[in-house]
Design a protein around this motif. Structure first.
Motif, mmCIF file in Angstrom:
data_model
loop_
_atom_site.group_PDB
_atom_site.id
_atom_site.type_symbol
_atom_site.label_atom_id
_atom_site.label_comp_id
_atom_site.label_asym_id
_atom_site.label_seq_id
_atom_site.Cartn_x
_atom_site.Cartn_y
_atom_site.Cartn_z
ATOM 1 N N TYR A 400 0.859 -1.185 0.000
ATOM 2 C CA TYR A 400 0.000 0.000 0.000
ATOM 3 C C TYR A 400 0.898 1.238 0.000
ATOM 4 C CZ TYR A 400 -3.764 -3.191 1.106
ATOM 5 O OH TYR A 400 -4.676 -4.222 1.056
ATOM 6 N N VAL A 401 0.668 2.120 -0.972
ATOM 7 C CA VAL A 401 1.529 3.288 -1.172
ATOM 8 C C VAL A 401 0.700 4.559 -1.045
ATOM 9 C CG1 VAL A 401 3.133 4.451 -2.752
ATOM 10 C CG2 VAL A 401 2.954 1.939 -2.777
ATOM 11 N N ARG A 402 1.227 5.531 -0.302
ATOM 12 C CA ARG A 402 0.621 6.865 -0.236
ATOM 13 C C ARG A 402 1.766 7.866 -0.218
ATOM 14 N NH1 ARG A 402 0.547 12.134 2.203
ATOM 15 N NH2 ARG A 402 -1.600 12.902 2.152
ATOM 16 N N ARG A 403 1.800 8.775 -1.205
ATOM 17 C CA ARG A 403 2.909 9.718 -1.282
ATOM 18 C C ARG A 403 2.482 10.958 -2.054
ATOM 19 N NH1 ARG A 403 6.875 12.012 0.789
ATOM 20 N NH2 ARG A 403 9.046 11.508 0.305
ATOM 21 N N GLY A 404 3.091 12.063 -1.733
ATOM 22 C CA GLY A 404 2.927 13.317 -2.449
ATOM 23 C C GLY A 404 4.260 14.031 -2.526
ATOM 24 N N GLY A 405 4.324 15.064 -3.360
ATOM 25 C CA GLY A 405 5.562 15.819 -3.478
ATOM 26 C C GLY A 405 6.030 15.913 -4.916
ATOM 27 N N PRO A 406 7.213 16.454 -5.153
ATOM 28 C CA PRO A 406 7.734 16.624 -6.513
ATOM 29 C C PRO A 406 7.730 15.312 -7.299
ATOM 30 C CG PRO A 406 9.112 17.802 -4.946
ATOM 31 C CD PRO A 406 8.140 17.016 -4.140
ATOM 32 N N ASN A 407 7.135 15.335 -8.467
ATOM 33 C CA ASN A 407 7.095 14.187 -9.374
ATOM 34 C C ASN A 407 6.328 12.992 -8.804
ATOM 35 O OD1 ASN A 407 8.209 14.817 -11.836
ATOM 36 N ND2 ASN A 407 10.295 14.289 -11.252
ATOM 37 N N TYR A 408 5.393 13.249 -7.875
ATOM 38 C CA TYR A 408 4.706 12.109 -7.257
ATOM 39 C C TYR A 408 3.804 11.382 -8.256
ATOM 40 C CZ TYR A 408 -0.011 14.128 -6.803
ATOM 41 O OH TYR A 408 -1.262 14.621 -7.051
ATOM 42 N N GLU A 409 3.198 12.134 -9.208
ATOM 43 C CA GLU A 409 2.315 11.454 -10.160
ATOM 44 C C GLU A 409 3.080 10.415 -10.968
ATOM 45 O OE1 GLU A 409 2.693 14.776 -10.065
ATOM 46 O OE2 GLU A 409 0.738 15.809 -10.086
ATOM 47 N N LYS A 410 4.264 10.800 -11.457
ATOM 48 C CA LYS A 410 5.080 9.848 -12.210
ATOM 49 C C LYS A 410 5.530 8.693 -11.317
ATOM 50 C CE LYS A 410 9.129 9.534 -15.264
ATOM 51 N NZ LYS A 410 9.516 8.207 -14.788
ATOM 52 N N GLY A 411 5.907 9.015 -10.076
ATOM 53 C CA GLY A 411 6.355 7.969 -9.163
ATOM 54 C C GLY A 411 5.273 6.942 -8.893
ATOM 55 N N LEU A 412 4.046 7.402 -8.649
ATOM 56 C CA LEU A 412 2.938 6.483 -8.381
ATOM 57 C C LEU A 412 2.606 5.647 -9.622
ATOM 58 C CD1 LEU A 412 0.529 8.780 -6.313
ATOM 59 C CD2 LEU A 412 2.048 6.981 -5.445
ATOM 60 N N GLU A 427 -1.655 -1.195 -4.115
ATOM 61 C CA GLU A 427 -2.606 -0.096 -4.221
ATOM 62 C C GLU A 427 -1.827 1.199 -4.006
ATOM 63 O OE1 GLU A 427 -6.108 -0.401 -1.829
ATOM 64 O OE2 GLU A 427 -6.358 -2.566 -2.203
ATOM 65 N N VAL A 428 -2.071 2.195 -4.870
ATOM 66 C CA VAL A 428 -1.317 3.444 -4.748
ATOM 67 C C VAL A 428 -2.279 4.623 -4.602
ATOM 68 C CG1 VAL A 428 0.607 2.531 -6.098
ATOM 69 C CG2 VAL A 428 -1.172 3.854 -7.244
ATOM 70 N N TYR A 429 -1.867 5.600 -3.776
ATOM 71 C CA TYR A 429 -2.693 6.769 -3.492
ATOM 72 C C TYR A 429 -1.800 8.003 -3.403
ATOM 73 C CZ TYR A 429 -5.998 3.120 -2.235
ATOM 74 O OH TYR A 429 -6.804 2.021 -2.271
ATOM 75 N N GLY A 430 -2.347 9.134 -3.793
ATOM 76 C CA GLY A 430 -1.643 10.397 -3.735
ATOM 77 C C GLY A 430 -2.066 11.223 -2.539
ATOM 78 N N PRO A 431 -1.709 12.503 -2.523
ATOM 79 C CA PRO A 431 -1.978 13.369 -1.371
ATOM 80 C C PRO A 431 -3.456 13.643 -1.123
ATOM 81 C CG PRO A 431 -1.070 14.636 -3.206
ATOM 82 C CD PRO A 431 -0.956 13.195 -3.581
ATOM 83 N N GLU A 432 -4.332 13.253 -2.078
ATOM 84 C CA GLU A 432 -5.770 13.423 -1.839
ATOM 85 C C GLU A 432 -6.268 12.447 -0.767
ATOM 86 O OE1 GLU A 432 -5.263 10.070 -4.599
ATOM 87 O OE2 GLU A 432 -4.458 12.123 -4.527
ATOM 88 N N THR A 433 -5.508 11.407 -0.520
ATOM 89 C CA THR A 433 -5.848 10.415 0.508
ATOM 90 C C THR A 433 -5.168 10.801 1.818
ATOM 91 O OG1 THR A 433 -6.015 8.675 -1.150
ATOM 92 C CG2 THR A 433 -5.690 7.972 1.120
#
Length: 445
Positions: A400-412, A427-433
């Motif tokens: 389970y992955v949750r991350r935000g920050g520079p280039n996070y969209e590409k990383g996810l 399962e991957v999630y960005g800063p909206e989670t």
């Protein structure tokens, strides 16, 4: 800054090595040996004549305080007669021959809380320094927020912490303060209770002490007490931590310094030691503590604050017995450093299946990075996936992955596509989670 505690012996050795640079107006005898048993002390006496000639003091050197209150300091006034080499030898073998109880907190002279129990393995032996209580002083320095702090007191010894606000003068220094400004501020803040004949000397000693603290890359440095007799200084007790991220450039200044395990703590595993070694060589932060390697929930969290939040959340939702590790990777680690850290975790978590037959959980979490390139660090994790994919599937890992920050969209996107290609559940999630929602999701599954 990565702070690592060192032995009193090493702290004194570092200051002694640079004494003339920082304390040119003072003398310090530096007669001290570190031994593990009486036989080593007897052997040391062959090369150090003072061990045969002087009254001695012996005490454990294992990163804990309150040694006097725990009855773990052998000195002249404890028993009739001087402490000879033979007496110190016998005492060290007695104290090191069986496990000892050590209390870390006291109410007056009465211990409070539960003691730690362990073997005493290292002892510091020095000459006894005749002096009066009025000749004992206190000094320490550390970093607080953006400032370096200097703490000075006319009272040294075990009781200085009691009534700290009344006894100790605190002086803050900005990183931009010049040597002249620092010296002027120290001279203006020498504690009023310092003996009049010692005030000028105390100020000069404090100026050298603070300069040594900064230039030798100490993270914390305390002498409690030091004895001042004219221009003669004796360092009776010291506590020190080094900023080990500076280790690569301080090899000659520090010498062969050791980072021991504290009394009562288990010896560090080779994996933890390897992460510490990597941490010492980078400007990033790599930390790993193994709590229960056979547990099923593992974390790879970016950021020290986030790592605390995730650990607390897992403990609340699943129970601390299910949490295998604690640590962080942060501060902009390279792809290679992230790969090494991830592979260390994957190797540990895939050695044994869960004893209850449950699948394991890997939480790759973090807050929103300020400057860490998420895609770059995730490339390191993907490379680790490549090497450990079969072992990860063998213990039924769900990621389970949750991350935000520079280039996070590409990383996810990259980590999701790579895991899917390898057949790893992810399962991957960005800063909206919410930052810890992935813990709830993982436990519900």
């Amino acid at each position: 800054m990565a702070q690592k505690a060192i032995r009193e012996y090493d702290a004194k050795s570092i200051l002694a090595r640079h004494w003339d640079k920082y304390f040119p107006d003072f003398t310090y005898s530096y007669e001290t040996v570190l031994v593990q048993n009486g036989a080593e002390l007897q052997e040391a006496a062959k090369e150090n004549a003072w061990l045969n000639e002087k009254t001695l003091v012996a005490k454990p050197d294992m990163l804990f305080g309150k040694r006097g209150k725990n009855g773990l300091v052998l000195f002249k006034d404890q028993k009739p007669g001087d402490v000879s080499l033979a007496k110190a030898t016998s005492w060290i073998d007695e104290k090191g021959g069986e496990k000892q109880e050590v209390f870390f907190s006291f109410d007056g002279d009465e211990p409070t809380g539960e003691p730690s129990v362990d073997m005493l393995t290292h002892f510091l032996v020095e000459p006894f320094m005749p002096h009066t209580q009025e000749e004992e002083y206190y000094i320490s320095a550390t970093c607080v927020g953006d400032n370096d702090m200097l703490y000075m007191s006319a009272e040294g010894g075990m009781e200085v912490e009691e009534g700290w606000d009344e006894k100790v003068t605190e002086v803050a220094f900005a990183i931009t303060d010049t040597e002249e400004e620092i010296a002027e501020k120290i001279r203006a803040n020498v504690p009023a209770d310092v003996k009049e004949e010692d005030k000028a000397g105390y100020a000069e000693f404090a100026i050298g002490f603070f300069r040594a603290y900064r230039e030798l890359n100490f993270a914390y440095l305390e002498i409690n007490p030091f004895v001042m007799q004219g221009n003669k200084i004796e360092l009776l007790d010291m506590v020190a931590k080094l900023d080990d991220t500076a280790g690569f450039m301080m090899v000659s200044e520090w010498g062969d310094v050791e980072y021991p395990t504290s009394f009562g703590m288990e010896e560090k595993s080779p994996e933890v030691l390897a992460v510490e070694e990597a941490d010492a060589k980078t400007g990033a932060s790599l930390k790993l503590t193994l709590l229960k390697p056979e547990a099923r929930i593992w974390t790879m969290v970016a950021g020290g604050g986030a790592s605390v939040v995730y650990a607390d959340t897992i403990a609340d939702m699943a129970g601390i017995e299910d949490l295998a590790n604690y640590g962080e990777y942060s501060g902009g680690p390279t792809t290679g450093e992230t790969k090494f850290y991830a592979e260390t975790l994957f190797d540990l978590m895939t050695r044994e299946p869960d004893p209850s037959g449950r699948g394991k959980v890997l939480i790759i979490g973090g807050a929103i990075a300020n400057f860490t390139d998420v895609a770059k660090t995730f490339t390191g994790i993907i490379q680790a996936f490549e090497n450990y994919q079969d072992k990860l599937k063998a213990v039924d890992v769900k990621i389970y992955v949750r991350r935000g920050g520079p280039n996070y969209e590409k990383g996810l996107k990259d980590i999701k596509e790579a895991a899917d290609r390898m057949g790893l559940y992810i399962e991957v999630y960005g800063p909206e989670t919410h930052v810890t929602d992935i813990v709830r999701m993982a436990l519900e599954k």
